[in-house]
Design an enzyme around this catalytic site. Structure first.
Site, PDB file in Angstrom:
ATOM      1  N   ARG A 103       1.038  -0.740  -0.199  1.00  0.00           N
ATOM      2  CA  ARG A 103      -0.202   0.359  -0.038  1.00  0.00           C
ATOM      3  C   ARG A 103       1.189   1.052   0.320  1.00  0.00           C
ATOM      4  NH1 ARG A 103      -2.998  -3.841   3.264  1.00  0.00           N
ATOM      5  NH2 ARG A 103      -4.352  -3.718   2.626  1.00  0.00           N
ATOM      6  N   LYS A 110       3.336  11.210 -12.121  1.00  0.00           N
ATOM      7  CA  LYS A 110       2.287  10.180 -12.822  1.00  0.00           C
ATOM      8  C   LYS A 110       2.919   9.418 -12.762  1.00  0.00           C
ATOM      9  CE  LYS A 110      -0.620  13.611 -15.724  1.00  0.00           C
ATOM     10  NZ  LYS A 110      -1.347  13.545 -16.234  1.00  0.00           N
ATOM     11  N   GLU A 138       9.041  17.092 -25.919  1.00  0.00           N
ATOM     12  CA  GLU A 138       8.594  17.447 -24.679  1.00  0.00           C
ATOM     13  C   GLU A 138       9.125  18.553 -24.031  1.00  0.00           C
ATOM     14  OE1 GLU A 138       5.991  15.677 -23.400  1.00  0.00           O
ATOM     15  OE2 GLU A 138       6.020  13.995 -23.443  1.00  0.00           O
ATOM     16  N   LYS A 151       7.325  22.495 -14.891  1.00  0.00           N
ATOM     17  CA  LYS A 151       6.610  21.378 -14.698  1.00  0.00           C
ATOM     18  C   LYS A 151       6.504  21.660 -13.120  1.00  0.00           C
ATOM     19  CE  LYS A 151       5.130  16.456 -15.503  1.00  0.00           C
ATOM     20  NZ  LYS A 151       5.453  15.612 -16.176  1.00  0.00           N
ATOM     21  N   GLU A 201      -4.681  16.123 -11.384  1.00  0.00           N
ATOM     22  CA  GLU A 201      -5.405  17.297 -12.257  1.00  0.00           C
ATOM     23  C   GLU A 201      -6.380  17.321 -12.380  1.00  0.00           C
ATOM     24  OE1 GLU A 201      -3.443  14.828 -15.976  1.00  0.00           O
ATOM     25  OE2 GLU A 201      -5.407  15.269 -17.045  1.00  0.00           O
ATOM     26  N   ARG A 207      -3.202  21.033 -15.596  1.00  0.00           N
ATOM     27  CA  ARG A 207      -2.110  20.119 -15.215  1.00  0.00           C
ATOM     28  C   ARG A 207      -2.045  19.391 -16.564  1.00  0.00           C
ATOM     29  NH1 ARG A 207       1.094  15.722 -11.782  1.00  0.00           N
ATOM     30  NH2 ARG A 207       2.448  14.374 -13.457  1.00  0.00           N
ATOM     31  N   ASN A 252      -0.131  17.899 -21.650  1.00  0.00           N
ATOM     32  CA  ASN A 252      -0.798  17.031 -22.515  1.00  0.00           C
ATOM     33  C   ASN A 252      -0.783  17.185 -24.025  1.00  0.00           C
ATOM     34  OD1 ASN A 252      -0.778  13.888 -21.756  1.00  0.00           O
ATOM     35  ND2 ASN A 252      -2.765  15.040 -20.428  1.00  0.00           N
ATOM     36  N   HIS A 264      -0.289  15.373 -26.767  1.00  0.00           N
ATOM     37  CA  HIS A 264      -0.384  14.002 -26.044  1.00  0.00           C
ATOM     38  C   HIS A 264      -2.081  13.258 -26.616  1.00  0.00           C
ATOM     39  CE1 HIS A 264       2.729  15.237 -24.136  1.00  0.00           C
ATOM     40  NE2 HIS A 264       2.837  13.914 -23.035  1.00  0.00           N
ATOM     41  N   HIS A 286      -0.627   9.853 -28.613  1.00  0.00           N
ATOM     42  CA  HIS A 286      -0.929   8.592 -28.459  1.00  0.00           C
ATOM     43  C   HIS A 286      -2.227   7.936 -28.793  1.00  0.00           C
ATOM     44  CE1 HIS A 286      -1.081  10.135 -23.364  1.00  0.00           C
ATOM     45  NE2 HIS A 286      -0.152   9.800 -23.872  1.00  0.00           N
ATOM     46  N   HIS A 342       7.568   7.989 -28.003  1.00  0.00           N
ATOM     47  CA  HIS A 342       6.388   8.848 -27.343  1.00  0.00           C
ATOM     48  C   HIS A 342       6.833  10.396 -27.884  1.00  0.00           C
ATOM     49  CE1 HIS A 342       4.161  10.441 -23.887  1.00  0.00           C
ATOM     50  NE2 HIS A 342       4.791  11.281 -23.936  1.00  0.00           N
TER      51      HIS A 342
HETATM   52  N1  LIG Z   1       4.832   9.869 -15.926  1.00  0.00           N
HETATM   53  C1  LIG Z   1       4.446  11.104 -16.421  1.00  0.00           C
HETATM   54  O1  LIG Z   1       4.349  12.615 -15.992  1.00  0.00           O
HETATM   55  C2  LIG Z   1       5.458  11.243 -18.027  1.00  0.00           C
HETATM   56  C3  LIG Z   1       5.717  11.679 -18.717  1.00  0.00           C
HETATM   57  C4  LIG Z   1       6.012  11.876 -20.546  1.00  0.00           C
HETATM   58  C5  LIG Z   1       6.190  10.783 -20.214  1.00  0.00           C
HETATM   59  N2  LIG Z   1       5.723   9.812 -19.665  1.00  0.00           N
HETATM   60  C6  LIG Z   1       5.817   7.763 -20.361  1.00  0.00           C
HETATM   61  O2  LIG Z   1       7.469   8.411 -20.314  1.00  0.00           O
HETATM   62  C7  LIG Z   1       8.332   6.925 -21.612  1.00  0.00           C
HETATM   63  C8  LIG Z   1       9.018   7.468 -22.423  1.00  0.00           C
HETATM   64  O3  LIG Z   1      10.094   7.860 -21.669  1.00  0.00           O
HETATM   65  P1  LIG Z   1      11.646   7.448 -22.878  1.00  0.00           P
HETATM   66  O4  LIG Z   1      11.634   8.887 -23.559  1.00  0.00           O
HETATM   67  O5  LIG Z   1      12.801   7.968 -21.467  1.00  0.00           O
HETATM   68  O6  LIG Z   1      11.450   6.154 -22.913  1.00  0.00           O
HETATM   69  P2  LIG Z   1      12.251   4.267 -22.355  1.00  0.00           P
HETATM   70  O7  LIG Z   1      12.618   4.923 -21.060  1.00  0.00           O
HETATM   71  O8  LIG Z   1      12.059   3.852 -23.390  1.00  0.00           O
HETATM   72  O9  LIG Z   1      13.988   5.024 -22.792  1.00  0.00           O
HETATM   73  C9  LIG Z   1      14.598   5.175 -24.028  1.00  0.00           C
HETATM   74  C10 LIG Z   1      15.189   4.531 -24.264  1.00  0.00           C
HETATM   75  O10 LIG Z   1      16.747   5.114 -23.958  1.00  0.00           O
HETATM   76  C11 LIG Z   1      17.399   3.956 -23.277  1.00  0.00           C
HETATM   77  N3  LIG Z   1      18.067   4.563 -22.160  1.00  0.00           N
HETATM   78  C12 LIG Z   1      17.549   5.103 -21.392  1.00  0.00           C
HETATM   79  N4  LIG Z   1      18.446   6.393 -20.344  1.00  0.00           N
HETATM   80  C13 LIG Z   1      19.562   5.876 -21.130  1.00  0.00           C
HETATM   81  C14 LIG Z   1      20.637   6.581 -20.974  1.00  0.00           C
HETATM   82  N5  LIG Z   1      21.648   7.293 -20.422  1.00  0.00           N
HETATM   83  N6  LIG Z   1      21.603   6.564 -22.294  1.00  0.00           N
HETATM   84  C15 LIG Z   1      21.842   5.188 -23.426  1.00  0.00           C
HETATM   85  N7  LIG Z   1      20.361   4.482 -23.613  1.00  0.00           N
HETATM   86  C16 LIG Z   1      19.701   5.010 -22.327  1.00  0.00           C
HETATM   87  C17 LIG Z   1      16.276   2.995 -22.339  1.00  0.00           C
HETATM   88  O11 LIG Z   1      16.623   1.959 -22.413  1.00  0.00           O
HETATM   89  C18 LIG Z   1      15.541   3.339 -24.008  1.00  0.00           C
HETATM   90  O12 LIG Z   1      15.817   1.847 -24.702  1.00  0.00           O
HETATM   91  C19 LIG Z   1       6.698   6.391 -22.628  1.00  0.00           C
HETATM   92  O13 LIG Z   1       5.865   5.314 -21.902  1.00  0.00           O
HETATM   93  C20 LIG Z   1       5.939   7.622 -21.670  1.00  0.00           C
HETATM   94  O14 LIG Z   1       4.236   7.277 -21.824  1.00  0.00           O
HETATM   95  C21 LIG Z   1       5.728   9.551 -18.709  1.00  0.00           C
END
Ligand SMILES: NC(=O)c1ccc[n+]([C@@H]2O[C@H](COP(=O)([O-])OP(=O)(O)OC[C@H]3O[C@@H](n4cnc5c(N)ncnc54)[C@H](O)[C@@H]3O)[C@@H](O)[C@H]2O)c1
Length: 363
Positions: A118, A140, A182, A224, A234, A239, A243, A246, A250, A263
C-alpha cells in the site's frame, strides 16, 4: 548544480540537476529511511550506470530488478516482476525503490512503489532527456493496456529527483530528439521566451552541448514543477495543459503498436496536429503553425502523421483521460505560449486528422 523544489506541502521534494550526481550519496541518502533499497532499471541502462548508483548506497541492503528494454514491456505483466523481486527479498514497508532509467522504468517503478504494501518510498534517477524534463517530475505513474496508453496507473510523488546530466552522453540521438519534443512543449503551452530561446539554441542542444542541455532541463523542470504544484492531481484543466499533442500522440502510439513511434516523436507530430486544429479554430495564424513546424523539423522530429484512418484516430482518441461525459476535449493553442483545454467542432477535427502532410495548410 541547480536545485528546484516541487512545492506540495509536506510532500514537497527537491529536483537536483547537474553533472556527476549519480554517485552523490549526500543527495540520495537523506531520502532513504529504511535499510532496504530496490533499484529498478533495464537491460540497456543497468550495464552503464547501475554500479555508479550502487556505489552511493554502501551500507544498505541493495537488490536490483532489471526489466527488458522497451515501451512494449510497460505492462501489468512486467510490473509484476518488480513485486516478485520485492517479495523474494522479503522487503518490508520501509523499503525504498529507485528508478534508474527512462520514462518506462520511472513510470513502472513509481506504480510499483505506490502499490507495494500500500505504498513505499521511491526515488527517480532519470537517464533520458525525456524523463529528466518530464516524466520523473510530478508523480504520474502507470503502465499501458493493449487498448490504451497509460490507462492503468496512480499518482505517486518521488522523495527526490536526481538528474545527472552526464548520462545523456550515451543516449542515442533519436532519443535525445524525442526528449526535445517535451522540452518544446513547455514553450508552446506557457513560456514564449523559452520557445524563442529554444529556436536560438536548437543546434547546440542537438549537438549535445552540456551547458545548454542543463539549462533546457532546468527551465523545463521549473515549468513542470510550477504546474504540478498548482494542480497536482489534474483536478482542474491546468495540469492537463502538459498534455499538448498527447491525445493525438497516444492515438499514434497505440495505433502503430507501442514502440514503433517513440513517445516524444508521437507527441511532436501530435503538437503540430494541435497547432493545425488551433489554426482551423481561428486562434493561430498559418505563420504560427509554420513556426511550430519549423522548430520541430529543426529538432529532427517527425511532423507528418502516419497513414491512419480518421475513424481509427477517433477510436483511439475516445479513451483519452480528458474525455468528459463522452465528449473529447483537447489541449489546443489560443496563441503560441498559451494553451487551453477545449472541445473542437467534429468537422474541424476531422480536417486535421485527414490533413496528412498538409498540416498547417487550410484547404
Ligand atoms: N509520468 C509522466 O508524467 C510521463 C511523461 C512523459 C512520458 N511518460 C512516459 O515515458 C515513456 C517514455 O520515456 P523515454 O522516452 O525515457 O523512453 P524509455 O524509457 O523507453 O527510454 C528510451 C530508450 O533509451 C534507453 N536509455 C535510457 N537512458 C539511457 C542512457 N543514459 N544511455 C543510453 N540509453 C539510454 C532506454 O533503455 C530505452 O531504450 C513513455 O512510456 C511515456 O508514456 C511519462
Amino acid at each position: 548544480m541547480h536545485t528546484l523544489n516541487v512545492a506540495l506541502g509536506h510532500r514537497s521534494y527537491p529536483i537536483h540537476i547537474g553533472a556527476g550526481l549519480l554517485g552523490r550519496s549526500d543527495l540520495l541518502l537523506p531520502h532513504i529511511h529504511g535499510r532496504q533499497v530496490l533499484v529498478v532499471s533495464n537491460e540497456t541502462v543497468a550495464p552503464l550506470y547501475l554500479d555508479a548508483l550502487i556505489g552511493a548506497l554502501s551500507g544498505y541492503h541493495v537488490a536490483t530488478c532489471i526489466l527488458p528494454d522497451g515501451e512494449s514491456f510497460k505492462d501489468l505483466q512486467h510490473l509484476d516482476r518488480i513485486f516478485t523481486c520485492l517479495l523474494e527479498q522479503r522487503f518490508n514497508r520501509d523499503c525504498t525503490l529507485i528508478a534508474l532509467g527512462g520514462g518506462v522504468v520511472g513510470d513502472m517503478t513509481g506504480f510499483a512503489a505506490a502499490a507495494y504494501q500500500r505504498g513505499v518510498d521511491f526515488i527517480q534517477v532519470p537517464t533520458t532527456l525525456l524523463a529528466q524534463v518530464d516524466s520523473s517530475v510530478g508523480g504520474k505513474t502507470g503502465v499501458n493496456h493493449a487498448l490504451g496508453k497509460n490507462m492503468i496507473g496512480v499518482f505517486k510523488q518521488p522523495n527526490v529527483v536526481l538528474i545527472d546530466t552526464d548520462v545523456l552522453t550515451t543516449l542515442p540521438a533519436r532519443e535525445l530528439k524525442a526528449g526535445l519534443a517535451e522540452v518544446i512543449k513547455y514553450g508552446l503551452i506557457r513560456d514564449l521566451p523559452f520557445l524563442a530561446w529554444l529556436e536560438q539554441n536548437i543546434p547546440g542542444l542537438l549537438a549535445g552541448d552540456a551547458s545548454l542541455l542543463a539549462e533546457a532541463i532546468r527551465q523545463s523542470c521549473e515549468n513542470k514543477a510550477a504546474v504540478v504544484a498548482a494542480d497536482e492531481l489534474e483536478k482542474s484543466d491546468l495540469r492537463a495543459l502538459l498534455n499538448l499533442g498527447h491525445t493525438f500522440g497516444h492515438a499514434i502510439e497505440t495505433g502503430m503498436g507501442y514502440g514503433a513511434w517513440l513517445h516524444g516523436e508521437a507527441v511532436a507530430t501530435g503538437m503540430l496536429m494541435a497547432a493545425d486544429l488551433s489554426m482551423r479554430l481561428g486562434w493561430l495564424s498559418a505563420d504560427d503553425v509554420l513556426r511550430v513546424r519549423t522548430l520541430l523539423v529543426r529538432a529532427g522530429l517527425p511532423v507528418d502523421p502516419p497513414q491512419m484512418a480518421v475513424e481509427e484516430f477517433l477510436q483511439h482518441m475516445s479513451v483519452d483521460k480528458k474525455v468528459k461525459e463522452g465528449r473529447l476535449r483537447l489541449v489546443l493553442l489560443q496563441a503560441l505560449g498559451h494553451a487551453v483545454v477545449s472541445e473542437a467542432p467534429p468537422e474541424l477535427l476531422c480536417a486535421t486528422l485527414s490533413a496528412g502532410s498538409a498540416l498547417g495548410v487550410l484547404k
